[in-house]
Design a protein around this motif. Structure first.
Motif, PDB file in Angstrom:
ATOM      1  N   THR A 119       4.057   3.425 -10.758  1.00 30.24           N
ATOM      2  CA  THR A 119       3.539   4.166  -9.605  1.00 30.24           C
ATOM      3  C   THR A 119       4.539   4.147  -8.463  1.00 30.24           C
ATOM      4  O   THR A 119       4.765   5.173  -7.798  1.00 30.24           O
ATOM      5  CB  THR A 119       2.209   3.553  -9.126  1.00 30.24           C
ATOM      6  OG1 THR A 119       1.278   3.540 -10.210  1.00 30.24           O
ATOM      7  CG2 THR A 119       1.621   4.349  -7.971  1.00 30.24           C
TER       8      THR A 119
ATOM      9  N   LYS B 232      -2.200   1.093  -3.476  1.00 32.96           N
ATOM     10  CA  LYS B 232      -3.295   0.143  -3.641  1.00 32.96           C
ATOM     11  C   LYS B 232      -3.360  -0.797  -2.443  1.00 32.96           C
ATOM     12  O   LYS B 232      -2.378  -0.988  -1.737  1.00 32.96           O
ATOM     13  CB  LYS B 232      -3.123  -0.689  -4.921  1.00 32.96           C
ATOM     14  CG  LYS B 232      -2.943   0.137  -6.191  1.00 32.96           C
ATOM     15  CD  LYS B 232      -4.231   0.807  -6.606  1.00 32.96           C
ATOM     16  CE  LYS B 232      -4.063   1.520  -7.942  1.00 32.96           C
ATOM     17  NZ  LYS B 232      -5.306   2.177  -8.400  1.00 32.96           N
TER      18      LYS B 232
ATOM     19  N   THR C  58       2.570   1.445  -3.630  1.00 33.73           N
ATOM     20  CA  THR C  58       1.702   1.483  -4.814  1.00 33.73           C
ATOM     21  C   THR C  58       0.441   2.316  -4.619  1.00 33.73           C
ATOM     22  O   THR C  58      -0.209   2.682  -5.602  1.00 33.73           O
ATOM     23  CB  THR C  58       1.280   0.061  -5.221  1.00 33.73           C
ATOM     24  OG1 THR C  58       0.437  -0.497  -4.203  1.00 33.73           O
ATOM     25  CG2 THR C  58       2.499  -0.832  -5.401  1.00 33.73           C
TER      26      THR C  58
ATOM     27  N   LEU D 234       3.309  -2.815 -10.527  1.00 29.20           N
ATOM     28  CA  LEU D 234       2.931  -1.403 -10.425  1.00 29.20           C
ATOM     29  C   LEU D 234       4.172  -0.534 -10.232  1.00 29.20           C
ATOM     30  O   LEU D 234       4.156   0.452  -9.500  1.00 29.20           O
ATOM     31  CB  LEU D 234       1.969  -1.218  -9.247  1.00 29.20           C
ATOM     32  CG  LEU D 234       0.617  -1.929  -9.411  1.00 29.20           C
ATOM     33  CD1 LEU D 234      -0.037  -2.169  -8.062  1.00 29.20           C
ATOM     34  CD2 LEU D 234      -0.311  -1.139 -10.312  1.00 29.20           C
TER      35      LEU D 234
ATOM     36  N   ARG E 141      -6.854  -2.161 -14.563  1.00 33.34           N
ATOM     37  CA  ARG E 141      -8.098  -1.415 -14.314  1.00 33.34           C
ATOM     38  C   ARG E 141      -9.334  -2.152 -14.804  1.00 33.34           C
ATOM     39  O   ARG E 141     -10.392  -1.552 -14.995  1.00 33.34           O
ATOM     40  CB  ARG E 141      -8.029  -0.019 -14.933  1.00 33.34           C
ATOM     41  CG  ARG E 141      -6.913   0.843 -14.358  1.00 33.34           C
ATOM     42  CD  ARG E 141      -6.907   2.231 -14.963  1.00 33.34           C
ATOM     43  NE  ARG E 141      -5.794   3.017 -14.442  1.00 33.34           N
ATOM     44  CZ  ARG E 141      -5.517   4.254 -14.829  1.00 33.34           C
ATOM     45  NH1 ARG E 141      -6.276   4.858 -15.737  1.00 33.34           N
ATOM     46  NH2 ARG E 141      -4.481   4.905 -14.320  1.00 33.34           N
TER      47      ARG E 141
ATOM     48  N   LYS F 243       0.825  -1.211   0.000  1.00 32.39           N
ATOM     49  CA  LYS F 243       0.000   0.000   0.000  1.00 32.39           C
ATOM     50  C   LYS F 243       0.854   1.254   0.000  1.00 32.39           C
ATOM     51  O   LYS F 243       0.545   2.238  -0.683  1.00 32.39           O
ATOM     52  CB  LYS F 243      -0.933  -0.007   1.210  1.00 32.39           C
ATOM     53  CG  LYS F 243      -1.899   1.182   1.236  1.00 32.39           C
ATOM     54  CD  LYS F 243      -2.845   1.115   2.414  1.00 32.39           C
ATOM     55  CE  LYS F 243      -3.812   2.308   2.403  1.00 32.39           C
ATOM     56  NZ  LYS F 243      -4.756   2.267   3.535  1.00 32.39           N
TER      57      LYS F 243
ATOM     58  N   ILE G  75      -5.131  -5.545 -11.007  1.00 31.45           N
ATOM     59  CA  ILE G  75      -5.190  -4.216 -10.395  1.00 31.45           C
ATOM     60  C   ILE G  75      -4.626  -3.175 -11.352  1.00 31.45           C
ATOM     61  O   ILE G  75      -5.206  -2.103 -11.547  1.00 31.45           O
ATOM     62  CB  ILE G  75      -4.418  -4.200  -9.062  1.00 31.45           C
ATOM     63  CG1 ILE G  75      -5.114  -5.095  -8.028  1.00 31.45           C
ATOM     64  CG2 ILE G  75      -4.294  -2.781  -8.517  1.00 31.45           C
ATOM     65  CD1 ILE G  75      -4.337  -5.267  -6.736  1.00 31.45           C
ATOM     66  N   LYS G  76      -3.487  -3.498 -11.981  1.00 29.82           N
ATOM     67  CA  LYS G  76      -2.837  -2.557 -12.901  1.00 29.82           C
ATOM     68  C   LYS G  76      -3.699  -2.309 -14.149  1.00 29.82           C
ATOM     69  O   LYS G  76      -3.754  -1.178 -14.665  1.00 29.82           O
ATOM     70  CB  LYS G  76      -1.472  -3.127 -13.313  1.00 29.82           C
ATOM     71  CG  LYS G  76      -0.726  -2.347 -14.397  1.00 29.82           C
ATOM     72  CD  LYS G  76      -0.245  -1.014 -13.893  1.00 29.82           C
ATOM     73  CE  LYS G  76       0.527  -0.263 -14.961  1.00 29.82           C
ATOM     74  NZ  LYS G  76       1.799  -0.934 -15.332  1.00 29.82           N
TER      75      LYS G  76
END
Length: 315
Positions: A227, A152, A150, A224, A188, A147, A185-186
């Motif tokens: 990011t 996320k 990233t 990720l 979308r 978290k 997750i990446k």
């Protein structure tokens, strides 16, 4: 019309646990789902041959997709998904592990949740874990680090349901080759989760050691990385500002004569060197990521065939 399901199960030398898992699928899966389900076992180039036949399956068929070489769990999942997208007509795909820690009864929950949100990938979110304290401790650290780097939150693994209308999108996400949940997750692609409890291993011992766990965590973060690189650069700039503030304090103390001779220049120069190093390394990381984004990537839907040896139909 009843929906057709394919259950993708990657495995490496877990034949005994896989047989027990098929038995549990027969007993725990909703009968309406079971009779329209088939199993695709992705054999990740096991070094141990299967000595016992598969137990009778209550669904349509069992297929074993054999790979030329051992690629690891994440890549085996990507190949299994790509094979299904290319060769099997189905409505929903279930991804689960062969060791039994993904309970077949939870498939029913994933299917029910998918009916509520039909356009989303559904993950089994781990509500309760059965691993030892050390594993759970480092897993908590991993979630916080993920978290922090990233931005996320990740509370799920591979156990998931993929609807047909998202499968073709998913197998063209290059990041799932490295880490399946991180790639989603990446990408979308819309996803949701369903709380579940992790079951216990049915047979054998886990092949996941501490080094493997660290590599798995790093692979999720690397998906990720763009990011992550920017967040590291921002943090480096913030720390550089802190270093400049300390240097100003040091100069002020030196000017008013409260600094020990040699102390101010030594500490100040050290802070400047550390500040420049961290900033340049972070900037270099950002440019590496930007360069990586301009390159052509591995697409599972296109390149998976290079690793498939053969496909055996059991029944």
């Amino acid at each position: 019309m009843p929906e057709n399901f394919v259950i993708i199960i990657p495995q490496y030398n877990d034949w005994e646990a896989l047989n027990l898992l098929i038995t549990k699928i027969n007993t725990d899966l909703d009968p309406t789902v079971l009779k329209n389900a088939s199993i695709l076992v992705v054999d990740d180039c096991s070094s141990i041959d299967r000595t016992k036949p598969f137990v009778p399956f209550g669904g349509k068929a069992i297929q074993v997709l054999r790979l030329y070489r051992n690629l690891g769990h994440q890549k085996a999942i990507a190949i299994g998904l790509s094979y299904v997208a290319d060769n099997i007509d189905c409505d929903k795909v279930i991804v689960m592990d062969a060791d039994g820690e993904d309970a077949p009864s939870d498939i029913n929950k994933l299917v029910a949740k998918s009916l509520e949100v039909p356009g989303k990938i559904i993950f089994a979110e781990r509500n309760k874990r059965t691993e030892n304290f050390v594993f759970r401790f480092f897993y908590v650290i991993y979630k916080y680090v993920f978290k922090l780097l990233t931005g996320k939150v990740i509370t799920f693994g591979n156990f998931s349901l993929v609807p047909k209308n998202r499968l073709q999108n998913l197998v063209r996400v290059s990041e799932i080759w490295n880490n399946y949940p991180g790639g989603i997750i990446k990408s979308r692609i819309p996803y949701d989760s369903m709380p579940t409890d992790r079951a216990t291993r049915l047979a054998g011992e886990s092949k996941m050691n501490f080094v493997s766990l660290v590599l798995h965590g790093l692979s999720a973060i690397s998906v990720l990385v763009d990011t992550t690189a920017v967040r590291i650069l921002i943090f480096s700039m913030f720390m550089s500002g802190v270093a400049v503030a300390f240097i100003c304090i040091i100069l002020f103390l030196k000017l008013i004569g409260n600094a020990t001779p040699g102390w101010a220049s030594t500490l100040g120069s050290t802070l400047i060197i550390l500040m420049l190093q961290s900033f340049l390394i972070s900037l270099f990381l950002v440019f590496m990521v930007l360069q990586y984004r301009s390159q052509q990537h591995f697409i599972p839907a296109i390149h998976y065939r290079d690793f498939v040896d053969k496909v055996d139909t059991i029944n």
